[in-house]
Design a protein around this motif. Structure first.
Motif, PDB file in Angstrom:
ATOM      1  N   LEU A 292       0.830  -1.205   0.000  1.00 38.37           N
ATOM      2  CA  LEU A 292       0.000   0.000   0.000  1.00 38.37           C
ATOM      3  C   LEU A 292       0.869   1.260   0.000  1.00 38.37           C
ATOM      4  O   LEU A 292       1.969   1.279   0.578  1.00 38.37           O
ATOM      5  N   ALA A 293       0.340   2.305  -0.635  1.00 36.84           N
ATOM      6  CA  ALA A 293       1.082   3.573  -0.722  1.00 36.84           C
ATOM      7  C   ALA A 293       1.434   4.081   0.666  1.00 36.84           C
ATOM      8  O   ALA A 293       2.542   4.595   0.896  1.00 36.84           O
ATOM      9  N   GLY A 294       0.498   3.919   1.607  1.00 38.06           N
ATOM     10  CA  GLY A 294       0.741   4.409   2.972  1.00 38.06           C
ATOM     11  C   GLY A 294       1.919   3.688   3.625  1.00 38.06           C
ATOM     12  O   GLY A 294       2.674   4.286   4.409  1.00 38.06           O
ATOM     13  N   GLY A 295       2.062   2.412   3.327  1.00 33.30           N
ATOM     14  CA  GLY A 295       3.185   1.645   3.885  1.00 33.30           C
ATOM     15  C   GLY A 295       4.506   2.150   3.349  1.00 33.30           C
ATOM     16  O   GLY A 295       5.460   2.408   4.103  1.00 33.30           O
ATOM     17  N   VAL A 296       4.563   2.336   2.030  1.00 29.43           N
ATOM     18  CA  VAL A 296       5.804   2.832   1.401  1.00 29.43           C
ATOM     19  C   VAL A 296       6.115   4.233   1.918  1.00 29.43           C
ATOM     20  O   VAL A 296       7.256   4.553   2.278  1.00 29.43           O
ATOM     21  N   PHE A 297       5.064   5.069   2.002  1.00 34.70           N
ATOM     22  CA  PHE A 297       5.256   6.446   2.475  1.00 34.70           C
ATOM     23  C   PHE A 297       5.861   6.463   3.870  1.00 34.70           C
ATOM     24  O   PHE A 297       6.847   7.152   4.137  1.00 34.70           O
ATOM     25  N   SER A 298       5.266   5.672   4.787  1.00 31.52           N
ATOM     26  CA  SER A 298       5.732   5.767   6.177  1.00 31.52           C
ATOM     27  C   SER A 298       7.149   5.215   6.322  1.00 31.52           C
ATOM     28  O   SER A 298       7.956   5.756   7.088  1.00 31.52           O
ATOM     29  N   LEU A 299       7.488   4.175   5.579  1.00 33.33           N
ATOM     30  CA  LEU A 299       8.860   3.647   5.655  1.00 33.33           C
ATOM     31  C   LEU A 299       9.862   4.681   5.152  1.00 33.33           C
ATOM     32  O   LEU A 299      10.907   4.915   5.773  1.00 33.33           O
ATOM     33  N   LEU A 300       9.546   5.317   4.020  1.00 32.22           N
ATOM     34  CA  LEU A 300      10.478   6.307   3.460  1.00 32.22           C
ATOM     35  C   LEU A 300      10.551   7.554   4.344  1.00 32.22           C
ATOM     36  O   LEU A 300      11.633   8.118   4.564  1.00 32.22           O
ATOM     37  N   ARG A 301       9.394   7.965   4.882  1.00 30.13           N
ATOM     38  CA  ARG A 301       9.385   9.137   5.788  1.00 30.13           C
ATOM     39  C   ARG A 301      10.342   8.907   6.960  1.00 30.13           C
ATOM     40  O   ARG A 301      11.176   9.753   7.269  1.00 30.13           O
ATOM     41  N   ASP A 302      10.217   7.728   7.585  1.00 25.64           N
ATOM     42  CA  ASP A 302      11.018   7.484   8.789  1.00 25.64           C
ATOM     43  C   ASP A 302      12.483   7.209   8.431  1.00 25.64           C
ATOM     44  O   ASP A 302      13.389   7.619   9.160  1.00 25.64           O
ATOM     45  N   ALA A 303      12.706   6.545   7.295  1.00 25.20           N
ATOM     46  CA  ALA A 303      14.088   6.280   6.883  1.00 25.20           C
ATOM     47  C   ALA A 303      14.820   7.592   6.595  1.00 25.20           C
ATOM     48  O   ALA A 303      15.957   7.797   7.030  1.00 25.20           O
ATOM     49  N   ARG A 304      14.158   8.508   5.890  1.00 28.98           N
ATOM     50  CA  ARG A 304      14.853   9.770   5.536  1.00 28.98           C
ATOM     51  C   ARG A 304      15.007  10.686   6.747  1.00 28.98           C
ATOM     52  O   ARG A 304      15.900  11.525   6.791  1.00 28.98           O
ATOM     53  N   THR A 305      14.140  10.519   7.768  1.00 29.58           N
ATOM     54  CA  THR A 305      14.317  11.297   9.003  1.00 29.58           C
ATOM     55  C   THR A 305      15.655  10.945   9.653  1.00 29.58           C
ATOM     56  O   THR A 305      16.384  11.825  10.117  1.00 29.58           O
ATOM     57  N   VAL A 306      15.983   9.648   9.676  1.00 30.69           N
ATOM     58  CA  VAL A 306      17.228   9.255  10.360  1.00 30.69           C
ATOM     59  C   VAL A 306      18.421   9.185   9.400  1.00 30.69           C
ATOM     60  O   VAL A 306      19.566   9.298   9.817  1.00 30.69           O
ATOM     61  N   LEU A 307      18.153   8.984   8.108  1.00 35.40           N
ATOM     62  CA  LEU A 307      19.235   8.864   7.122  1.00 35.40           C
ATOM     63  C   LEU A 307      18.847   9.723   5.917  1.00 35.40           C
ATOM     64  O   LEU A 307      18.259   9.245   4.942  1.00 35.40           O
TER      65      LEU A 307
END
Ligand code: GLY
Length: 399
Positions: A292-307
């Motif tokens: 789901l788009a929401g799943g991809v969004f949240s993973l990328l949001r949190d990944a780019r916050t830390v990296l």
């Protein structure tokens, strides 16, 4: 690939239902002991085992009150190096073990408080963890965000390239003569209270007095099992991303990074070839494996916050798999209540980690006819009072 048979009226010493990492490893161990083993799976190694990130994380994934599971997880992480070495010797290809250690990372001050509470608990359990300031954390991983507020270094948590491990096990089972039947098992055949074989979807049967059910999230749906003996295993979906790090940024990370970013958990697992695996969502949506788009969004949001350089990485793959979850998050191992049928299922978040110890314990159970001590806390009968379910449940999504 294992020796292919289109068995009609086949016979085996042991039939393994399910050709994921657990089923393949059990089959390898038993066949190496000289038994005739048949694995039944329409698409071996392609489901949960190949979707996972492959973290070996007994310490960073420890949960309050799961002491028996922690002991099993620690035993299995200790077993991985010898398991990988033996597997590589037989298969002639890498088993995928990377002993990099893990860095737990907190983004804001609330995340740091939660990380400190977990580190206190880990220390009380006698686990090897070292608390770090934000500056010390970034010294270990310079591309982490400048805003990282704290970290914990965990030298004992590692990772396995699960796809390499699957490929190695498929080679190994072939080398030791396992029969691989690319069919779905419809039911276990039971005479009285004793398992006598399995029937495939195509109607063929395989006679065997020992069945190992390693069907992961589908274990509760295996036919032929009375309701009261069906294991309470349900699918818990996880979406996961595979990113490619351009040469200029390599290595983006040298350790597995497990982060909490504004209360959300995300992990980033680097592979030597420049792949970065980012996971994972957790949703209770039955057998739904749509990304789901929401799943991809949240993973990328949190990944780019830390990296932050996540923005510069190529998104190569997004995929969803089903974790085989149980009511207490621990696996179901050993006797099923039907003579000759053993469970090797319900590994939830720890399937890759628990592969070596599960294979050894199930092989020992079959060799000796007994119940190894380590299996005792994980017997199916701990759920005997529960109302059976068939793996379906009300949709619920959580991160
Ligand atoms: N063990 C990681 C996960 O299940 O997402």
């Amino acid at each position: 690939m294992g020796k292919e048979i289109s068995t009609v009226g086949g016979v085996a010493d042991v039939v393994v239902v399910g050709g994921g990492l657990i089923g393949l490893a059990v089959a390898w161990r038993l066949a190496a002991d000289g038994m005739q083993v048949t694995v039944c799976d329409p698409t071996p190694g392609t489901q949960t085992s190949s979707v996972a990130a492959g973290m070996l994380a007994p310490i960073t994934e420890v949960e309050f009150g799961e002491d028996d599971l922690l002991a099993l997880n620690l035993a299995s992480v200790a077993a991985w190096p010898a398991f990988a070495e033996e597997l590589e010797a037989v298969a002639g290809v890498p088993a995928g073990l990377h002993r990099t250690g893990t860095l737990s990372v907190a983004y804001d001050t609330d995340d740091a408080a939660a990380l400190r509470r977990l580190a206190d608990y880990q220390r009380r359990l006698g686990l090897d963890v070292e608390e770090l300031t934000g500056r010390e954390t970034r010294k270990r991983e310079p591309l982490l965000a400048a805003g990282i507020s704290a970290g914990v270094w965990v030298p004992g948590d590692h990772s396995v390239d699960n796809r390499q491990a699957v490929a190695a096990l498929l080679r190994a089972v072939e080398k030791v003569g396992v029969n691989l039947v690319r069919e779905h098992v419809a039911r276990v055949l039971v005479s009285g209270t004793t398992a006598v074989g399995v029937q495939l979807d195509n109607g063929d049967t395989i006679t065997s007095s020992q069945i190992v059910a390693a069907a992961g999230p589908w274990s509760a749906q295996l036919g032929g099992i009375p309701d009261e003996l069906r294991p309470p295993v349900r699918p818990v979906k996880g979406e996961i991303l595979r990113l490619r790090v351009p040469e200029a940024y390599r290595p983006a990370l040298t350790h597995t990074v497990r982060a909490t970013a504004r209360g959300f958990g995300v992990y980033l697992v680097p592979r030597p070839g420049g792949e970065l695996v980012v996971g994972a969502t957790t949703s209770e949506l039955g057998y739904d494996t749509r990304v789901l788009a929401g799943g991809v969004f949240s993973l990328l949001r949190d990944a780019r916050t830390v990296l932050p350089i996540t923005d510069e990485l190529e998104l190569v793959e997004s995929v969803a798999g089903l974790r085989p979850a149980t009511p207490d998050n621990a696996p179901i191992l050993g006797p099923s209540g039907i003579d000759g049928l053993l469970w090797a299922t319900g590994h939830y978040r720890n399937g890759v980690l628990l592969t070596p110890i599960t294979a050894d314990l199930i092989a020992e159970s079959i060799r000796t006819g007994g119940v190894p001590k380590l299996i005792e806390p994980f017997l199916a009968d701990r759920f005997a009072h529960r109302v059976p379910d068939n793996g379906e449940q009300t949709p619920k999504v959580a991160r």
